[in-house]
Design an enzyme around this catalytic site. Structure first.
Site, PDB file in Angstrom:
ATOM      1  N   GLU A  80      97.850  11.552 -35.568  1.00  0.00           N
ATOM      2  CA  GLU A  80      96.690  11.090 -34.817  1.00  0.00           C
ATOM      3  C   GLU A  80      95.936  10.039 -35.631  1.00  0.00           C
ATOM      4  OE1 GLU A  80      93.211  13.612 -34.382  1.00  0.00           O
ATOM      5  OE2 GLU A  80      93.979  14.980 -35.913  1.00  0.00           O
ATOM      6  N   LEU A  82      92.442   8.463 -36.739  1.00  0.00           N
ATOM      7  CA  LEU A  82      91.062   8.919 -36.914  1.00  0.00           C
ATOM      8  C   LEU A  82      90.172   7.717 -37.229  1.00  0.00           C
ATOM      9  CD1 LEU A  82      91.977  11.932 -39.187  1.00  0.00           C
ATOM     10  CD2 LEU A  82      91.103  12.129 -36.850  1.00  0.00           C
ATOM     11  N   ASP A 178      97.058  15.681 -54.757  1.00  0.00           N
ATOM     12  CA  ASP A 178      96.865  14.271 -55.125  1.00  0.00           C
ATOM     13  C   ASP A 178      95.484  13.844 -54.645  1.00  0.00           C
ATOM     14  OD1 ASP A 178      97.422  11.733 -56.129  1.00  0.00           O
ATOM     15  OD2 ASP A 178      98.458  11.076 -54.316  1.00  0.00           O
TER      16      ASP A 178
END
Length: 267
Positions: A80, A82, A178
């Site tokens: 998706e 954003l 990370d």
């Protein structure tokens, strides 16, 4: 029809009308795609996208914001799209709460079900029950032959002391793996975790990474909550791993980052 367009059509039932590159593509290609049916999705291309999709799923299953995976095929991951906004106090507070929630989910051992990599730097994740042994063997000395000899000797000396310097069995928290600010997408008052390299480990490893290139503001710390005694002394041990990754990926300009962490630890 391009390979990417064919993949998008097969997974989502629409073709790509427009594509533009997004930031964050140091080790993989990331694009924002506008589809012919009006949807916008993010496409990430790389050899380990299936593993990344599983990690994003684990983060979302932990109740933590992360992009929804829309499909995976071959070397393409579709997620998706954003809306990104500037970091705000509310966003940092949301990140602190999200990270506390992530770290509250624990696994049976340190490691992950499969290995991973940052570009050419392999990340072995074979599980171990002993945390200092994991940090030594799977992180700091995972590839001793890739290090300059003088550095390797100093890191070997540090690793011999890790049982004294690190807790033997902290909770095996779900880690992003990370976590620097470039891998947090702020959207309004929310904070989404992106580009994970998940494994089970000591939550302080994520926090150390987040402090590597600057300190998060007070709103983050207030939301994350109390840290364990001695965390500041351990921070440079945990920062040494991403410093070594940067040295191997991007060259001698990061040697100083490695040296300073070792020197601060007395090695």
């Amino acid at each position: 029809m391009s390979g990417l367009n064919q993949t998008v059509l097969s997974l989502l039932g629409a073709e790509v009308a427009r594509a533009r590159p997004l930031h964050g593509g140091d080790l993989s290609e990331v694009q924002l795609l506008s589809l012919t049916d009006g949807r916008r999705v993010v496409a990430k291309t790389g050899p380990l996208v299936a593993a990344e999709a599983a990690m994003l799923g684990a983060i979302r299953a932990a109740g933590v914001p992360a992009p929804e995976v829309l499909g995976v095929a071959g070397h393409v991951l579709l997620m998706e799209a954003l809306e990104e906004t500037a970091a705000s106090a509310a966003g940092w507070q949301a990140l602190g709460a999200a990270l506390r929630q992530l770290h509250s989910v624990t696994g049976p051992q340190y490691g992950w079900a499969e290995d991973y990599a940052f570009g050419a730097v392999a990340i072995p994740n074979a599980p171990l029950p002993d945390w200092p042994a994991f940090w030594a063997g799977r992180r700091l000395l995972a590839a001793p032959d890739a290090l300059p000899r003088d550095l390797r000797l100093r890191i070997e000396a540090l690793c011999a002391r890790l049982p004294e310097l690190l807790p033997a069995a902290p909770p095996a928290a779900l880690l992003h793996g990370d976590l620097w600010t470039g891998n947090v997408l702020f959207s309004g008052g929310s904070a989404y975790l992106i580009d994970p390299a998940c494994y089970w480990g000591h939550g302080e490893a994520d926090l150390a990474m987040l402090h590597l290139f600057g300190a998060p503001p007070a709103a983050f710390h207030e939301a994350y909550g109390q840290l364990e005694p001695g965390h500041e002394a351990r921070r440079h041990i945990y920062q040494l791993w991403p410093a070594l990754v940067h040295l191997r990926l991007f060259g001698a300009g990061y040697r100083g980052m490695v040296d300073s962490r070792l020197a601060s630890l007395g090695f």
